[in-house]
Design an enzyme around this catalytic site. Structure first.
Site, mmCIF file in Angstrom:
data_model
loop_
_atom_site.group_PDB
_atom_site.id
_atom_site.type_symbol
_atom_site.label_atom_id
_atom_site.label_comp_id
_atom_site.label_asym_id
_atom_site.label_seq_id
_atom_site.Cartn_x
_atom_site.Cartn_y
_atom_site.Cartn_z
ATOM 1 N N GLY B 490 6.484 -5.410 -12.842
ATOM 2 C CA GLY B 490 7.802 -6.026 -12.779
ATOM 3 C C GLY B 490 8.290 -6.046 -11.344
ATOM 4 N N GLY B 492 6.659 -7.703 -9.008
ATOM 5 C CA GLY B 492 6.359 -9.011 -8.448
ATOM 6 C C GLY B 492 5.008 -9.074 -7.753
ATOM 7 N N SER B 531 4.760 3.627 -4.434
ATOM 8 C CA SER B 531 5.225 2.515 -3.585
ATOM 9 C C SER B 531 4.138 2.047 -2.641
ATOM 10 C CB SER B 531 6.453 2.940 -2.752
ATOM 11 O OG SER B 531 7.465 3.436 -3.571
ATOM 12 N N ALA B 716 3.151 -4.109 6.405
ATOM 13 C CA ALA B 716 4.123 -3.769 5.359
ATOM 14 C C ALA B 716 3.995 -2.306 4.951
ATOM 15 C CB ALA B 716 3.899 -4.665 4.146
ATOM 16 N N GLY B 718 5.926 0.543 1.874
ATOM 17 C CA GLY B 718 6.437 0.454 0.504
ATOM 18 C C GLY B 718 7.940 0.566 0.419
ATOM 19 N N GLU B 721 10.239 3.264 -4.216
ATOM 20 C CA GLU B 721 10.805 4.582 -4.468
ATOM 21 C C GLU B 721 11.898 5.000 -3.483
ATOM 22 O OE1 GLU B 721 6.721 5.667 -4.843
ATOM 23 O OE2 GLU B 721 7.214 7.153 -6.359
#
Lengths: 156, 762
Positions: B490, B492, B531, B716, B718, B721
């Site tokens: 969920g 993405g 994450s 990138a 995370g 969390e």
């Protein structure tokens, strides 16, 4: 018994104690209506019965005899989405998406009553629809966006 | 003899606070990192969620929606006492009930499953499984199973655990490791003795439940020796390997699929009792079997964030420099779990040369903990931040200023630099957004409706790492597929992978499809936890796409009769630079027929000797009704440094999700356990209160612009969390600020707020 499901008459004789939720999911194959708690707490199973948002896990199928039931599948589909469904995608108002059909049906009932709901009215109308992903801000925005889109298309 | 194609090295990976050393592959290709200034088209765009319409149309295939032909339904019979021994199970009546197909008892399952054992060690433990034609029939028959349990003495409280007999067979001590987990750097006692001010606080945090809207669920189906399992999970590969091991099957006979799943938050990382039960019943009955936890089962037997008791002592100099941080903590894990405690955060959030944490992880006769969004850090932040506020008050310093003076510029836990830490900027930007420095005019400390402000920070290891693999292939019409064995909770993931692949190929986003959630089609990718999915997997996708792009360019160069270097790709076309000659990807692939252009990508190792963290600061404004004790969160401002944001819309959704779960942790959520009976009292979503639409504040979430090219080639880190960590302490700090009272226990229910007021005002 006969009920109208998403505009089509359905004749059936389900067990007397069968909840509307089970009837829709198991007998009609309409699994867009979700079973989140099966005890009337989460709102994921919300459908419209004669336009009223209803927890289908607590309603008996036979209790809807002669009534009209609308599920998420009757609201719109992938190739012909309802303004609410489009707005939910545009605002990213579905994360895991499990509570989404229930949120949408509660929102559809609201928009049938109020064409320009305030933020507070949306929150109030949807506060029985739980979401654990924390999508609430975007759901509220999406409902108001859809209301705007519907008003615009009605006006044109 | 040629050079080996693949090389392997050791690297460190941080997952949910646990640092592991792994042997990983060093890919043959090194990607040039996308730095902060890289000109990117799809990456960084607010692309719409690719499966958004499927979800809003009610067509996304969740495990709980599956109806395989001939599918039967299984439910558990659960223990209603926390400790005892099953002495008899009478299934006679149940077996005679309509639709009943099978009943599983301990003797019917391999010992390795550890299912249905006679020793009952927590209320809610499965004792038997009943399978019937319909769910309603299975539930009715389960109620007819007569279980006799000879009750035993349970340990529910930490005191009982420390004093009593082992809470489960095989334990020699009810304390994990036999003693508290002690970690120290510097000398805390010496530093505290020399500190200008010392403050000690006790803080309690509640046990809270993941409460995903889709319960744990599995559907199992055998075809010959091949087992296919649909599972609502955060890790299809881990479920596959766990199932194969437990059932003694070759791994290649097990396939796990998760196309859509209704929330996990850390509770859906493994094959569970329901998974194993469905697989065993499906084999016995030779038909598909579904096993879905009911809501009470979900709330009692699928994990939780354990409660904590924390005693924190902080010493500081007059100028606010922290000199010592000390934590004593007790964490009742339940009947099992791992030592993800509050202590970790104390070693890394603030610069401090002397830090000691002592954590007693205790086993008690209650449902086991499981990872829950920033496990340990969310708990520790409450104790650490509230005590820091107390130090600020003692010193007459603004709580924000105190934090700004103690920013950790290095990874103190492992004594190494960070790839980047822009927490200072997060404080400044967040303070600006909430109006921190002119809050005095908006603060209300008298009358019925009080208003206050709070601040808290977070740090969370989000570098991810190998192994993670992806394949990118071009189809005959030029469309592209990304294949990976990851899953979308969920967050993405599908959308993110398509964005990365479209960017790297130079393709249109709508021409790229991510095919994930199936161990039969996607190469390995790890659990969606910690994450780390974006940081772990997107570099592999980028590598696979760039390899596919190179092959495409070589083919196009042959067609256009030019040098490969003279070609570029943009929006699905190969262009001969400086000319108007171009080919659509589909024109190139059409010429190739079924010659397949395919790239393989592997995640390379993390840079050695650096910590890769997401940091951030959050601010809360609350209104407290001093007559009713009701707290309303007015606004939360969140500013985080998470490196490159691949999709700002999806990232904001993660921020909002973390903040709203943190709000529940601060104000409403608490599993109530009857300490005498050992029974959970609030097993439904009416009694166990999660935030609703009515409770949501204005949320102003913001990510610092930029990228972290040192962390990985995509830049990138995370985000899922980090947002929960500072939420509850910022809210609790704001409540304390509004009321001028000490806050020492969450959740801040009306009666706790009134109690705190009583203690101070009357």
């Amino acid at each position: 018994m006969r009920l109208i499901v998403n505009g089509r008459p359905v004749d059936a004789d389900p067990p007397g104690h069968q909840p509307l939720l089970d009837f829709l999911r198991d007998a009609c194959g309409l699994t867009g209506t979700k079973r989140g708690c099966d005890r009337g707490e989460c709102g994921a199973c919300t459908v419209l019965v004669d336009g009223e948002p209803t927890l289908s896990c607590l309603a008996l199928a036979h209790g809807c005899d002669g009534q009209s039931v609308q599920t998420i599948e009757g609201l719109g589909d992938v190739d012909a989405p309802h303004a609410l469904q489009e707005a939910f995608v545009a605002e990213d108002a579905a994360q895991c998406g499990f509570c989404t059909p229930g949120q949408l049906m509660a929102a559809a009932a609201l928009l049938a009553r109020v064409d320009d709901p305030t933020e507070a009215e949306v929150r109030s109308a949807l506060s029985g629809n739980l979401c654990r992903c924390g999508t609430h801000p975007k759901i509220v925005r999406a409902v108001r966006r859809a209301a705007q889109a519907i008003r615009s298309s009605d006006a044109s | 003899m040629t050079e080996p194609r693949r090389r392997f090295v050791s690297t460190t990976v941080e997952v949910e606070g646990r640092v592991e050393t792994r042997v990983v592959e060093v890919p043959a290709v090194t990607l040039e990192p996308w730095d902060a200034d890289a000109a990117l088209t799809h990456v960084g765009a607010r692309a719409r969620r690719v499966d958004g319409l499927l979800k809003t149309a009610g067509r996304a295939p969740y495990t709980t929606d599956l109806a395989r032909p001939g599918m039967a339904h299984a439910v558990f019979v659960r223990a209603q006492v926390p400790r005892g021994r099953v002495t008899a199970i009478d299934t006679t009546a149940a077996r005679a009930m309509p639709g009943v197909l099978d009943i599983l008892l301990a003797a019917d399952v391999p010992a390795a499953t550890r299912l249905f054992r006679a020793e009952v060690t927590y209320a809610g433990a499965p004792i038997a499984a009943v399978c019937a034609e319909t769910l309603a029939q299975a539930e009715a028959a389960a109620r007819a199973v007569r279980v006799t349990i000879e009750p035993g003495a349970a340990a529910i409280t930490p005191e009982q655990a420390l004093a009593g007999a082992p809470v489960r067979p095989g334990l020699t001590s009810n304390q994990s490791g036999g003693a508290p987990k002690v970690r120290q750097r510097g000398d805390v006692d010496v530093a505290l003795a020399a500190a200008d001010v010392v403050v000690t606080r006790e803080v309690r945090t509640p046990c809270v439940l993941h409460s995903a809207m889709e319960p744990h669920a599995a559907v199992a189906e055998w075809s010959g020796d091949q087992l296919t399992v649909w599972e609502s999970t955060q890790g299809i590969y881990r479920v596959r390997d766990g199932l194969a091991k437990t059932l003694g099957l070759p791994v290649n006979q097990v396939r796990v699929i998760c196309e859509a799943m209704g929330g996990g938050f850390g509770a859906k990382n493994y094959a569970g009792s329901h998974t194993i039960t469905a697989a065993i019943l499906a084999r016995r009955l030779r038909r598909p079997v579904s096993c879905v936890l009911d809501r009470a089962g979900e709330q009692t037997d699928s994990g939780n964030r354990p409660s904590t008791w924390q005693r924190i002592t902080i010493g500081a100099r007059r100028d606010g420099t922290l000199v010592a941080i000390d934590l004593d903590a007790i964490i009742p894990l339940g009947i099992g779990g791992w030592d993800g405690g509050p202590g970790d955060l104390f070693h890394e959030l603030y610069a401090c040369p002397n830090v000691r944490t002592r954590e007693a992880f205790l086993y008690v006769n209650a449902g086991a903990m499981a990872s829950f969004r920033a496990p340990g850090h969310a708990e520790g932040a409450v104790g650490l931040e509230l005590t820091l506020n107390a130090i600020a008050a003692e010193l007459g310093l603004d709580p924000l200023v105190l934090r700004e003076r103690n920013i950790a510029t290095r990874d103190q836990k492992q004594d190494r630099p960070y790839t980047g830490n822009r927490l200072a900027e997060c404080y400044v930007e967040g303070a600006r957004r909430i109006g921190w420095h002119d809050r005095a005019g908006r603060t209300v400390r008298t009358g019925r409706l009080r208003r206050g402000f709070g601040v808290a920070a977070q740090v969370w290891g989000t570098g991810g790492g190998p192994p993670s693999y992806a394949t990118v292939r071009l189809n005959t019409d030029g469309t592209a597929d990304v294949l990976s064995g990851t899953q979308d909770l969920g967050t993405g993931t599908r959308t993110i992978l398509a964005q990365i692949a479209a960017e790297s190929l130079g393709h249109r986003l709508d021409a790229v499809r991510a095919i994930i959630g199936d161990t039969a089609t996607g190469p390995y990718s790890g659990n969606s936890w910690g994450s780390i999915t974006v940081a772990s997997l997107t570099p592999a996708v980028r590598m696979a796409a760039e390899e596919a792009r190179r092959s495409l360019l070589e083919a196009a160069a042959g067609i256009l009769d030019c040098a490969v270097d003279a070609l570029e790709t943009r929006e699905g076309r190969v262009q001969l630079r400086g000319t108007d000659r171009s080919l659509a990807f589909g024109e190139v692939t059409a010429k190739l027929g079924n010659v397949m252009i395919m790239g393989q990508g592997a995640r390379g190792p993390n840079p050695s000797g650096t910590g890769i963290m997401t940091t951030g600061a959050q601010f809360a404004e609350v209104e407290v009704d001093a007559e009713t004790g009701v707290v309303r969160v007015v606004k939360v401002v969140a500013v985080h440094d998470a490196g490159r944001i691949v999709n700002p819309t999806l990232a904001e959704s993660q921020l909002e999700g973390g903040i709203i779960q943190g709000l529940g942790y601060a104000l409403f959520e608490e599993r109530a356990l009857d300490e005498r009976l050992g029974l959970p009292l609030n097993v439904g979503l009416h009694d166990y209160k999660i935030p609703t639409h009515a409770d949501i504040p204005v949320i102003d979430g913001h990510f610092l612009d930029g990228a972290d090219p040192l962390a990985n080639p995509v830049g990138a880190r995370g985000i899922a969390e980090p947002a929960i960590i500072p939420t509850a302490p910022a809210i609790a700090g704001a409540v304390a600020d509004a009321l001028g009272v000490k806050v020492s226990e969450l959740p801040l229910t009306p009666w706790r707020v009134l109690d705190a007021l009583d203690g101070s005002e009357r």
